[in-house]
Design an enzyme around this catalytic site. Structure first.
Site, PDB file in Angstrom:
ATOM      1  N   LYS A 202     -12.320  -7.115  -7.144  1.00  0.00           N
ATOM      2  CA  LYS A 202     -12.070  -8.514  -6.794  1.00  0.00           C
ATOM      3  C   LYS A 202     -13.227  -9.403  -7.241  1.00  0.00           C
ATOM      4  CE  LYS A 202      -9.079  -7.084  -2.986  1.00  0.00           C
ATOM      5  NZ  LYS A 202      -9.164  -5.631  -3.327  1.00  0.00           N
TER       6      LYS A 202
ATOM      7  N   CYS B 224      -5.347  -3.010   3.019  1.00  0.00           N
ATOM      8  CA  CYS B 224      -4.375  -2.064   2.450  1.00  0.00           C
ATOM      9  C   CYS B 224      -3.729  -1.286   3.598  1.00  0.00           C
ATOM     10  CB  CYS B 224      -5.020  -1.133   1.428  1.00  0.00           C
ATOM     11  SG  CYS B 224      -6.490  -0.273   2.006  1.00  0.00           S
TER      12      CYS B 224
ATOM     13  N   ASP C 199     -11.688  -8.702   2.117  1.00  0.00           N
ATOM     14  CA  ASP C 199     -10.814  -7.537   1.952  1.00  0.00           C
ATOM     15  C   ASP C 199     -11.328  -6.508   2.950  1.00  0.00           C
ATOM     16  OD1 ASP C 199      -8.796  -5.952   0.770  1.00  0.00           O
ATOM     17  OD2 ASP C 199     -10.287  -4.940  -0.451  1.00  0.00           O
TER      18      ASP C 199
END
Length: 430
Positions: A112, A227, A174
């Site tokens: 990212k 995730c 994230d």
């Protein structure tokens, strides 16, 4: 509660069967650096690539081609980075604006960060991982790509976050999670999953969201992603956060093949709908007032007459400074002493005093001398190569097809090999 029990309690049988079906988990992705290679050259080298529908400079490919992707000279010379196709979308949803400082808060391994750096050339990307070893992985990937606008730090912002209040124009969080969207991969990942792990991660994620809220400027953007398919880590966390903060949730459901979340505007990228391992993504804009900070210039600025390399390689318009034991170059002012900083930009030299791999990969290829494909293969394996090109002693950088390889030195009509030993591999490009 076992992983399959959790799926059965929360999802319909059709969803579970497709989620666990291996045929939906066959794709990988890559993001390329447009200043190093264009799409036409990339497709010529790797004709099986499929254009990513939602990611600029992104491609998708079937995992059966993985060897070809990792064996290409374009990969070894830092023209692209391999990343999961759904994870690639996270950085892409950040609105295009004139950012100064963007924080990738839990950044390792750096995909990212790389996407942010390519998409926001005028900004400084502050790439962070609180684990020093994971931050070193980011350092490796950023150096290989030759990115010139990334500062790598290893900071746990939960400690004294008010010191950094209002610095960043945008943040990607994230967050560390239970990884349930990747539990299809192998049985041991399913066995590692537990509802207790979900709640442990939920607590950490909540803490990180609160920290991000402090670090972000008013009207700045916060991307939250995991995730995980657990609503505890996703919707529940964000609902609590939004109920306690003034943020605008921005609708991402226009992304094709995404699935709407229980939280209106946030999305899931499930493997059986969207090629990749899977992702939960939410984009928010801060509407709370708060203090703003600008990072000051670091005091050890290099004067152009103190280092010939600054003029020789046209660095006069950049921010060049000395930090700890090396000279660095960055695209704009940054104070590395303000953070636990590993690499505040491009190191000009490596530990042996040669031009660093990072620096040579960043430089304009006009400074390099072209070599043949056979010599490139030898060089990447660690061998010196014969000067059959009649280049003179002024040759300092070798390149192949306009991509810089590494710095060198001509001794006894051979080019010395300074390519890092950790990078040397037995490679056959044919």
């Amino acid at each position: 509660m076992k992983f399959l029990d959790y799926l059965n309690a929360n999802y319909q049988r059709e969803f579970i069967d497709k989620f666990l079906d291996e045929k939906y988990h066959q794709y990988k992705g890559l993001i390329f650096h447009p200043q190093k290679v264009n799409a036409e050259i990339l497709i010529k080298e790797l004709p099986f690539l499929i254009k990513h529908s939602d990611v600029k400079n992104g491609f998708i490919y079937h995992k059966k081609y993985q060897k070809e992707v990792t064996n290409s000279y374009l990969y070894h010379l830092g023209a692209y980075y391999i990343q999961d196709p759904s994870a690639m979308v996270v950085a892409q949803v950040l609105p295009k604006e004139n950012y100064q400082y963007i924080l990738d808060m839990c950044a390792s391994p750096g995909g990212k960060t790389i996407a942010l750096a390519i998409n926001n050339l005028e900004a400084i990307i502050v790439s962070n991982d609180r684990s020093y070893q994971r931050a070193k992985i980011i350092e490796y990937n950023v150096a290989k790509m030759g990115l010139d606008n990334v500062a790598i730090i290893s900071q746990d912002f939960r400690h004294n976050p008010k010191k950094y209040q209002g610095i960043f124009d945008a943040i990607i969080l994230d967050a560390p999670c239970s990884g349930s969207l990747m539990a299809f991969k192998e049985e041991k990942m399913q066995l590692d999953w537990s509802i207790e792990k979900v709640y442990r991660q939920k607590k950490i994620q909540g803490e990180l969201l609160e920290v991000a809220a402090l670090l972000l400027k008013e009207n700045g953007y916060l991307i939250y992603s995991t995730c995980s398919l657990s609503k505890e880590e996703n919707e529940d966390n964000l609902l609590h956060f939004l109920n306690n903060h003034h943020y605008r949730l921005i609708d991402l459901t226009s992304i094709k093949n995404s699935c709407a979340s229980l939280l209106k505007g946030a999305i899931y990228l499930y493997p059986h709908h969207y090629k990749g391992e899977g992702q939960f993504i939410a984009l928010m804009q801060k509407k709370e007032k708060g203090p703003k900070q600008e990072l000051k210039k670091y005091k050890n600025i290099i004067k152009e007459n103190k280092l010939s390399i600054i003029r020789e390689y046209s660095l006069l318009n950049r921010y060049n400074f000395f930090y700890k034991d090396n000279y660095y170059s960055l695209n704009k002012p940054f104070d590395p002493s303000y953070f636990m900083t590993l690499r505040p930009g491009i190191p000009l030299y490596d530990k042996n005093g040669h031009l660093s791999l990072h620096f040579t990969r960043f430089l304009d290829p006009k400074y390099g001398r072209e070599i043949q494909r056979s010599d490139l293969e030898k060089y990447l394996q660690g061998y010196e190569i014969e000067n059959t090109y009649n280049y003179d002693e002024k040759t300092k950088i070798l390149k192949f097809q306009n991509l810089n390889i590494m710095s060198t030195k001509l001794v006894n009509n051979k080019f010395k090999n300074y390519y890092p030993k950790s990078e040397r591999k037995l490679i056959n490009f044919d």
